[in-house]
Design an enzyme around this catalytic site. Structure first.
Site, PDB file in Angstrom:
ATOM      1  N   ASN A   1       0.853  -1.181   0.000  1.00 21.45           N
ATOM      2  CA  ASN A   1       0.000   0.000   0.000  1.00 21.45           C
ATOM      3  C   ASN A   1       0.899   1.244   0.000  1.00 21.45           C
ATOM      4  OD1 ASN A   1      -1.534   2.268   0.984  1.00 21.45           O
ATOM      5  ND2 ASN A   1      -3.137   0.830   1.567  1.00 21.45           N
TER       6      ASN A   1
ATOM      7  N   HIS B   1       0.998   6.247   1.909  1.00 17.92           N
ATOM      8  CA  HIS B   1       1.734   7.185   2.747  1.00 17.92           C
ATOM      9  C   HIS B   1       2.925   7.821   2.046  1.00 17.92           C
ATOM     10  CE1 HIS B   1      -0.977   6.756   6.002  1.00 17.92           C
ATOM     11  NE2 HIS B   1      -0.859   5.445   5.963  1.00 17.92           N
TER      12      HIS B   1
ATOM     13  N   HIS C   1      -5.614   3.638  -1.628  1.00 16.30           N
ATOM     14  CA  HIS C   1      -6.951   3.950  -1.107  1.00 16.30           C
ATOM     15  C   HIS C   1      -7.304   5.369  -1.520  1.00 16.30           C
ATOM     16  CE1 HIS C   1      -9.754   4.176   2.702  1.00 16.30           C
ATOM     17  NE2 HIS C   1     -10.387   4.455   1.569  1.00 16.30           N
TER      18      HIS C   1
ATOM     19  N   ARG D   1      -9.532   7.924  -0.825  1.00 16.55           N
ATOM     20  CA  ARG D   1     -10.521   8.297   0.174  1.00 16.55           C
ATOM     21  C   ARG D   1     -11.423   9.413  -0.350  1.00 16.55           C
ATOM     22  NH1 ARG D   1      -9.572   6.869   5.705  1.00 16.55           N
ATOM     23  NH2 ARG D   1     -10.965   8.601   6.158  1.00 16.55           N
TER      24      ARG D   1
ATOM     25  N   ARG E   1      -7.211  12.667   1.284  1.00 19.16           N
ATOM     26  CA  ARG E   1      -6.151  13.107   2.202  1.00 19.16           C
ATOM     27  C   ARG E   1      -4.774  12.637   1.769  1.00 19.16           C
ATOM     28  NH1 ARG E   1      -7.375   9.964   7.806  1.00 19.16           N
ATOM     29  NH2 ARG E   1      -9.342  11.093   7.527  1.00 19.16           N
TER      30      ARG E   1
ATOM     31  N   GLU F   1      -8.584   0.441  -3.101  1.00 18.62           N
ATOM     32  CA  GLU F   1      -9.449   0.475  -1.925  1.00 18.62           C
ATOM     33  C   GLU F   1     -10.370   1.675  -2.032  1.00 18.62           C
ATOM     34  OE1 GLU F   1      -6.646  -1.622   1.486  1.00 18.62           O
ATOM     35  OE2 GLU F   1      -6.939   0.541   1.524  1.00 18.62           O
TER      36      GLU F   1
ATOM     37  N   THR G   1      -8.243   3.243   8.772  1.00 19.04           N
ATOM     38  CA  THR G   1      -9.422   2.389   8.833  1.00 19.04           C
ATOM     39  C   THR G   1      -9.490   1.667  10.173  1.00 19.04           C
ATOM     40  OG1 THR G   1      -9.238   2.049   6.445  1.00 19.04           O
ATOM     41  CG2 THR G   1     -10.684   0.565   7.647  1.00 19.04           C
TER      42      THR G   1
ATOM     43  N   GLU H   1     -10.628  -9.646   2.688  1.00 14.74           N
ATOM     44  CA  GLU H   1      -9.388  -9.258   3.360  1.00 14.74           C
ATOM     45  C   GLU H   1      -9.688  -9.151   4.837  1.00 14.74           C
ATOM     46  OE1 GLU H   1      -6.003  -5.721   3.533  1.00 14.74           O
ATOM     47  OE2 GLU H   1      -7.100  -6.089   1.654  1.00 14.74           O
TER      48      GLU H   1
ATOM     49  N   HIS I   1      -3.589  -4.841   7.753  1.00 16.89           N
ATOM     50  CA  HIS I   1      -3.796  -3.669   8.594  1.00 16.89           C
ATOM     51  C   HIS I   1      -2.933  -3.762   9.846  1.00 16.89           C
ATOM     52  CE1 HIS I   1      -5.799   0.149   9.230  1.00 16.89           C
ATOM     53  NE2 HIS I   1      -5.786  -0.122  10.516  1.00 16.89           N
TER      54      HIS I   1
END
Length: 249
Positions: A9, A12, A45, A47, A51, A72, A103, A152, A196
Site C-alpha cells: 500500500n 503514505h 486507497h 478516500r 487526504r 481500496e 481504517t 481481506e 492492517h
C-alpha cells in the site's frame, strides 16, 4: 503451506508529498520500485476526503503498473463511477469515516443495503471484488452470499495487541484469524487476504496461517523505507514472512 503474496500500500508516499504541497515524492514512482523489489500488486486507497491518494494518481498508476492495482474505496456512487472508468484488477471495499486516522475496523457487509448490486456492477466491468471485513464468521457468510471474489481479514486488533504486548489478546486474535481463514476455505472459493497494522515484527504469525493468499501492508513498510530505502523495505518485509519472530506458536 504456501508463502503469501505481498501487496504494498503506497498511500503514505502520497501523505508525505501532500504534507508540503509539492509533487514529490511521487507515489507512482514508489509503486514501480515496489514492483521491481518483489511486490505482487499495489494497493492504494482513494478516500472521499483525498487526504493522500488523489484521482490523478489512480489514473496514472492504472497506466503504468506492471503487476496489478488493488483500489481500496468506500461504497459510494462517486467511487463506483471512478472504478468503472479506471478498471483496476481488484477493488477492495472498505469502511470510511472522515475523522479516523486510519481504517478502524472491517466493513459490516451483513447490514449494507443494496450491496449486491454494487458488487455486481464492478464484476460486470471485469473487476474482481474483495471485502475488507473483521475475522467474523457471520461476515464471511455474508461475503459468500454476496458473491465476492475475495475477503481481506482485518488484522488491526491483532496488530494493536502486539504493540501493547498483550499475549492473551494476541493469542485470541490469531485464533480468530486462523478460524476465519479455515472457514472461508472450507465453505467457499473466496481468496483470503489479510492486512492492517502489520509490521516486520508481527507479520510472521499471520503470514504462516494456512490459506492466507496475500498480505497488504503499507504504513510500516513505508516507515521502514525512511531508514533502509524502499526497495530494501519491500525485500525485508517479504523475508519477515518466514524469518520474522513468531509471536504465537
Amino acid at each position: 503451506m504456501n508463502e503469501p503474496l505481498l501487496g504494498v500500500n503506497i498511500d503514505h508516499i502520497a501523505t508525505l508529498r501532500n504534507a508540503r504541497g509539492v509533487d514529490y515524492p511521487c507515489p507512482i514512482e514508489g509503486a514501480l520500485i515496489c514492483e521491481q523489489a518483489g511486490a505482487s500488486g499495489i494497493t492504494l486507497h482513494l478516500r472521499e476526503d483525498r487526504r493522500h491518494i488523489r484521482d490523478a494518481d489512480v489514473y496514472e498508476m492504472a497506466q503504468r503498473l506492471k503487476t496489478r492495482m488493488n483500489l481500496e474505496m468506500a461504497v459510494t456512487e462517486e467511487m463506483l463511477g471512478i472504478a468503472l472508468k479506471v478498471r483496476p484488477a481488484w477493488v477492495c471495499l472498505v469502511p470510511e469515516k472522515r475523522q479516523e486516522l486510519t481504517t478502524e475496523g472491517g466493513l459490516d457487509v451483513v447490514n449494507l443495503p443494496n450491496f449486491q448490486a454494487f458488487i455486481h456492477s464492478l464484476q460486470q466491468a471485469g473487476i474482481q471484488v474483495s471485502l475488507f471485513i473483521d475475522p467474523d464468521l457471520h461476515q464471511i457468510d455474508a461475503a459468500i452470499a454476496l458473491g465476492a471474489d475475495a475477503i481481506e481479514l482485518h488484522t488491526g486488533t491483532y496488530a494493536h495487541a502486539t504493540l501493547q504486548n498483550d499475549q492473551t489478546k494476541i493469542d485470541h486474535e490469531i485464533k480468530r484469524i486462523k478460524q476465519a481463514a479455515a472457514y472461508a476455505q472450507a465453505n467457499s472459493s473466496l481468496l483470503v487476504n489479510a492486512g492492517h497494522g502489520l509490521t516486520r515484527d508481527n507479520v510472521a504469525a499471520i503470514a504462516q496461517i494456512d490459506g492466507i493468499h496475500e498480505l497488504n501492508i503499507g504504513h510500516a513498510l513505508i516507515a521502514d523505507a525512511v531508514f533502509m530505502g524502499l526497495e530494501s523495505a519491500v525485500k525485508a518485509m517479504k523475508a519477515a514472512f518466514t524469518e520474522g519472530k513468531m509471536i504465537n506458536n
